[in-house]
Scaffold this motif. Structure first.
Motif, PDB file in Angstrom:
ATOM      1  N   LYS A  63       0.810  -1.223   0.000  1.00  0.00           N
ATOM      2  CA  LYS A  63       0.000   0.000   0.000  1.00  0.00           C
ATOM      3  C   LYS A  63       0.838   1.266   0.000  1.00  0.00           C
ATOM      4  CE  LYS A  63      -4.309  -1.675   2.083  1.00  0.00           C
ATOM      5  NZ  LYS A  63      -5.145  -1.200   0.965  1.00  0.00           N
ATOM      6  N   THR A  64       2.071   1.191   0.463  1.00  0.00           N
ATOM      7  CA  THR A  64       2.888   2.404   0.608  1.00  0.00           C
ATOM      8  C   THR A  64       3.970   2.548  -0.462  1.00  0.00           C
ATOM      9  OG1 THR A  64       4.315   1.243   2.185  1.00  0.00           O
ATOM     10  CG2 THR A  64       2.508   2.563   3.091  1.00  0.00           C
ATOM     11  N   GLU A  65       4.358   1.459  -1.116  1.00  0.00           N
ATOM     12  CA  GLU A  65       5.412   1.535  -2.125  1.00  0.00           C
ATOM     13  C   GLU A  65       4.913   0.965  -3.454  1.00  0.00           C
ATOM     14  OE1 GLU A  65       9.275   0.193  -1.115  1.00  0.00           O
ATOM     15  OE2 GLU A  65       9.226   0.996   0.933  1.00  0.00           O
ATOM     16  N   GLN A  66       5.060   1.736  -4.509  1.00  0.00           N
ATOM     17  CA  GLN A  66       4.623   1.275  -5.816  1.00  0.00           C
ATOM     18  C   GLN A  66       5.451   0.089  -6.297  1.00  0.00           C
ATOM     19  OE1 GLN A  66       4.789   4.703  -8.393  1.00  0.00           O
ATOM     20  NE2 GLN A  66       2.813   5.500  -7.699  1.00  0.00           N
ATOM     21  N   ASN A  67       6.752   0.198  -6.138  1.00  0.00           N
ATOM     22  CA  ASN A  67       7.636  -0.895  -6.520  1.00  0.00           C
ATOM     23  C   ASN A  67       7.998  -1.693  -5.274  1.00  0.00           C
ATOM     24  OD1 ASN A  67       9.449  -2.605  -7.768  1.00  0.00           O
ATOM     25  ND2 ASN A  67      11.100  -1.096  -7.832  1.00  0.00           N
ATOM     26  N   TRP A  68       7.186  -2.697  -4.962  1.00  0.00           N
ATOM     27  CA  TRP A  68       7.386  -3.450  -3.723  1.00  0.00           C
ATOM     28  C   TRP A  68       8.126  -4.766  -3.944  1.00  0.00           C
ATOM     29  CZ3 TRP A  68       5.026  -8.219  -3.936  1.00  0.00           C
ATOM     30  CH2 TRP A  68       3.970  -8.371  -4.870  1.00  0.00           C
ATOM     31  N   LYS A  69       8.508  -5.034  -5.199  1.00  0.00           N
ATOM     32  CA  LYS A  69       9.215  -6.277  -5.499  1.00  0.00           C
ATOM     33  C   LYS A  69      10.730  -6.077  -5.439  1.00  0.00           C
ATOM     34  CE  LYS A  69       5.514  -7.972  -8.533  1.00  0.00           C
ATOM     35  NZ  LYS A  69       5.181  -8.484  -9.883  1.00  0.00           N
ATOM     36  N   ILE A  70      11.449  -7.175  -5.339  1.00  0.00           N
ATOM     37  CA  ILE A  70      12.911  -7.132  -5.343  1.00  0.00           C
ATOM     38  C   ILE A  70      13.421  -7.914  -6.554  1.00  0.00           C
ATOM     39  CG2 ILE A  70      13.109  -6.902  -2.850  1.00  0.00           C
ATOM     40  CD1 ILE A  70      13.787  -9.906  -2.751  1.00  0.00           C
ATOM     41  N   GLY A  71      14.648  -7.612  -6.964  1.00  0.00           N
ATOM     42  CA  GLY A  71      15.227  -8.287  -8.112  1.00  0.00           C
ATOM     43  C   GLY A  71      15.791  -9.647  -7.735  1.00  0.00           C
ATOM     44  N   ARG A  72      15.876 -10.533  -8.709  1.00  0.00           N
ATOM     45  CA  ARG A  72      16.412 -11.865  -8.469  1.00  0.00           C
ATOM     46  C   ARG A  72      17.844 -11.823  -7.947  1.00  0.00           C
ATOM     47  NH1 ARG A  72      14.412 -15.645 -13.599  1.00  0.00           N
ATOM     48  NH2 ARG A  72      12.147 -15.471 -13.190  1.00  0.00           N
ATOM     49  N   GLU A  73      18.567 -10.798  -8.363  1.00  0.00           N
ATOM     50  CA  GLU A  73      19.962 -10.694  -7.945  1.00  0.00           C
ATOM     51  C   GLU A  73      20.094 -10.454  -6.439  1.00  0.00           C
ATOM     52  OE1 GLU A  73      18.592  -6.558  -9.078  1.00  0.00           O
ATOM     53  OE2 GLU A  73      18.361  -8.604  -9.835  1.00  0.00           O
ATOM     54  N   ASP A  74      19.008 -10.040  -5.793  1.00  0.00           N
ATOM     55  CA  ASP A  74      19.054  -9.746  -4.358  1.00  0.00           C
ATOM     56  C   ASP A  74      18.433 -10.837  -3.499  1.00  0.00           C
ATOM     57  OD1 ASP A  74      20.252  -7.127  -4.590  1.00  0.00           O
ATOM     58  OD2 ASP A  74      18.339  -6.454  -5.422  1.00  0.00           O
ATOM     59  N   LEU A  75      17.989 -11.924  -4.119  1.00  0.00           N
ATOM     60  CA  LEU A  75      17.390 -13.019  -3.353  1.00  0.00           C
ATOM     61  C   LEU A  75      18.388 -13.588  -2.342  1.00  0.00           C
ATOM     62  CD1 LEU A  75      15.416 -14.971  -6.113  1.00  0.00           C
ATOM     63  CD2 LEU A  75      14.517 -13.392  -4.385  1.00  0.00           C
ATOM     64  N   LYS A  76      19.650 -13.680  -2.747  1.00  0.00           N
ATOM     65  CA  LYS A  76      20.675 -14.208  -1.856  1.00  0.00           C
ATOM     66  C   LYS A  76      20.846 -13.322  -0.630  1.00  0.00           C
ATOM     67  CE  LYS A  76      25.557 -15.533  -1.736  1.00  0.00           C
ATOM     68  NZ  LYS A  76      26.830 -15.622  -2.522  1.00  0.00           N
ATOM     69  N   THR A  77      20.781 -12.013  -0.843  1.00  0.00           N
ATOM     70  CA  THR A  77      20.947 -11.069   0.271  1.00  0.00           C
ATOM     71  C   THR A  77      19.859 -11.267   1.322  1.00  0.00           C
ATOM     72  OG1 THR A  77      21.962  -9.399  -1.147  1.00  0.00           O
ATOM     73  CG2 THR A  77      20.981  -8.635   0.924  1.00  0.00           C
ATOM     74  N   PHE A  78      18.613 -11.356   0.880  1.00  0.00           N
ATOM     75  CA  PHE A  78      17.512 -11.509   1.824  1.00  0.00           C
ATOM     76  C   PHE A  78      17.470 -12.906   2.428  1.00  0.00           C
ATOM     77  CE2 PHE A  78      16.146  -7.799  -0.586  1.00  0.00           C
ATOM     78  CZ  PHE A  78      15.752  -6.966   0.445  1.00  0.00           C
ATOM     79  N   LEU A  79      17.967 -13.872   1.689  1.00  0.00           N
ATOM     80  CA  LEU A  79      18.069 -15.221   2.223  1.00  0.00           C
ATOM     81  C   LEU A  79      19.031 -15.238   3.406  1.00  0.00           C
ATOM     82  CD1 LEU A  79      17.324 -18.238   1.830  1.00  0.00           C
ATOM     83  CD2 LEU A  79      19.353 -18.436   0.382  1.00  0.00           C
ATOM     84  N   ILE A  80      20.150 -14.544   3.238  1.00  0.00           N
ATOM     85  CA  ILE A  80      21.150 -14.473   4.307  1.00  0.00           C
ATOM     86  C   ILE A  80      20.603 -13.705   5.510  1.00  0.00           C
ATOM     87  CG2 ILE A  80      23.419 -13.544   4.937  1.00  0.00           C
ATOM     88  CD1 ILE A  80      24.299 -14.069   2.055  1.00  0.00           C
ATOM     89  N   LEU A  81      19.907 -12.597   5.251  1.00  0.00           N
ATOM     90  CA  LEU A  81      19.326 -11.812   6.340  1.00  0.00           C
ATOM     91  C   LEU A  81      18.339 -12.648   7.145  1.00  0.00           C
ATOM     92  CD1 LEU A  81      18.658  -8.330   4.659  1.00  0.00           C
ATOM     93  CD2 LEU A  81      20.383  -8.884   6.379  1.00  0.00           C
ATOM     94  N   ALA A  82      17.512 -13.432   6.461  1.00  0.00           N
ATOM     95  CA  ALA A  82      16.515 -14.257   7.138  1.00  0.00           C
ATOM     96  C   ALA A  82      17.178 -15.350   7.972  1.00  0.00           C
ATOM     97  CB  ALA A  82      15.572 -14.875   6.115  1.00  0.00           C
ATOM     98  N   ILE A  83      18.184 -15.996   7.388  1.00  0.00           N
ATOM     99  CA  ILE A  83      18.861 -17.091   8.093  1.00  0.00           C
ATOM    100  C   ILE A  83      19.602 -16.578   9.319  1.00  0.00           C
ATOM    101  CG2 ILE A  83      20.718 -18.789   7.915  1.00  0.00           C
ATOM    102  CD1 ILE A  83      19.956 -19.171   4.995  1.00  0.00           C
ATOM    103  N   ILE A  84      20.309 -15.467   9.159  1.00  0.00           N
ATOM    104  CA  ILE A  84      21.138 -14.951  10.257  1.00  0.00           C
ATOM    105  C   ILE A  84      20.326 -14.185  11.297  1.00  0.00           C
ATOM    106  CG2 ILE A  84      23.022 -13.360  10.854  1.00  0.00           C
ATOM    107  CD1 ILE A  84      24.332 -14.059   8.233  1.00  0.00           C
TER     108      ILE A  84
END
Length: 307
Positions: A63-84
């Protein structure tokens, strides 16, 4: 003092106050956790907390951000953030409490600002000022007073076991999450970073939740158990983590981490009202030390006055 420095000092104070709110919500999670940890296994408890948190925060994100998706190249970054940051810290924390005493776990948890400051200096090249060191020492001393109730001989009986080592790993996970978030925040908003970290956490925990057989314990779960999870999902996770990310982006990981020392203080106050635990003079003195340390850190005392 230049206008730029004055503006920066006011900004530090503002984000500092936001982190006080986050610390308050995090402390409430300890009270809520007393109910939920008795009814949910460790992985399931973490899963439901971040599943509900993901649902809430993604509604806000869309509702607050028009571009709320992330690029495939950043999936690894968020995967690491979630795990750690999500799975790592919470799982190691809950597991640690099965093997070590609350005194050991709390003392080890209180070194988070120190570890974060060191990691920030090494990886982010953040400048560590004398006042920041003083603030850390004062706040850590206050936490130690609350935990030991002024009986320093308690420290002599501390001995490291597997639980202590698990808690140390948990603290390192949390500090590392703050450092990694700083880099992710260069490209994405705090809301987006928090949202996808929550989502990845929930997805990754699904296999472990299945192994814990939710169909066995869910029928016997009480309303208080679910309400406790909702509190941790909305207040401690959505609001608390979002504020934390905003603070990291604006005042840095090391300065933001110091507010974690407010959690034992707020927990003590909440325990007084909800669990009817007493508050001693020692704890009041400890609280004062923590508050002074935080005020020094955010610039209320000894504000920056140099270009």
């Amino acid at each position: 003092m230049s206008k730029a420095i004055q503006k920066q000092n006011k900004s530090n104070v503002f984000y500092g106050y936001l982190m006080v709110i986050a610390a308050f919500f995090w402390s409430g999670a300890f009270i809520a956790g007393k109910f939920s940890v008795q009814e949910f296994p460790v992985f399931s408890l973490t899963f439901y907390r971040f599943l509900f948190a993901s649902m809430i925060i993604f509604l806000i994100l869309i509702k607050t951000e028009q571009n709320w998706k992330i690029g495939r190249e950043d999936l690894k970054t968020f995967l690491i953030l979630a795990i750690i940051g999500m799975i790592g810290y919470h799982i190691f924390f809950f597991l640690a409490l099965k093997y070590t005493s609350p005194v050991n776990a709390s003392l080890i948890g209180a070194i988070n600002p120190i570890i974060t400051t060191i990691l920030s200096f090494i990886f982010l090249k953040e400048v560590i000022k004398i006042k920041n060191v003083v603030a850390i020492v004062l706040s850590f001393s206050g936490v130690a007073l609350i935990i030991t109730n002024g009986k320093w001989q308690v420290l002599k009986s501390l001995s490291f076991n597997i639980g202590d080592l698990l808690m140390i790993i948990g603290v390192i996970c949390w500090a590392s999450y703050a450092i990694l978030s700083k880099k992710a925040l260069i490209k994405y908003s705090p809301l987006k970073v928090t949202s996808y970290a929550f989502l990845f956490c929930a997805i990754l925990l699904i296999p472990m939740v299945i192994l814990e057989k939710p169909w066995v314990y869910i029928p016997d779960t009480s309303l208080n158990g679910w309400l406790s999870i909702f509190y941790m999902s909305f207040f401690a996770s959505v609001i608390g983590y979002l504020i934390h990310q905003i603070a990291i982006k604006n005042i840095g990981p090391s300065r933001s981490s110091l507010y974690i020392n407010l959690v034992p203080l707020f927990s003590m106050i909440l325990a007084y009202f909800f669990l009817h635990e007493s508050i001693s003079i020692i704890k009041l003195i400890a609280s004062l030390l923590i508050i002074i340390g935080v005020l020094i850190n955010i610039g209320v005392f000894f504000p920056d006055n140099k270009e």
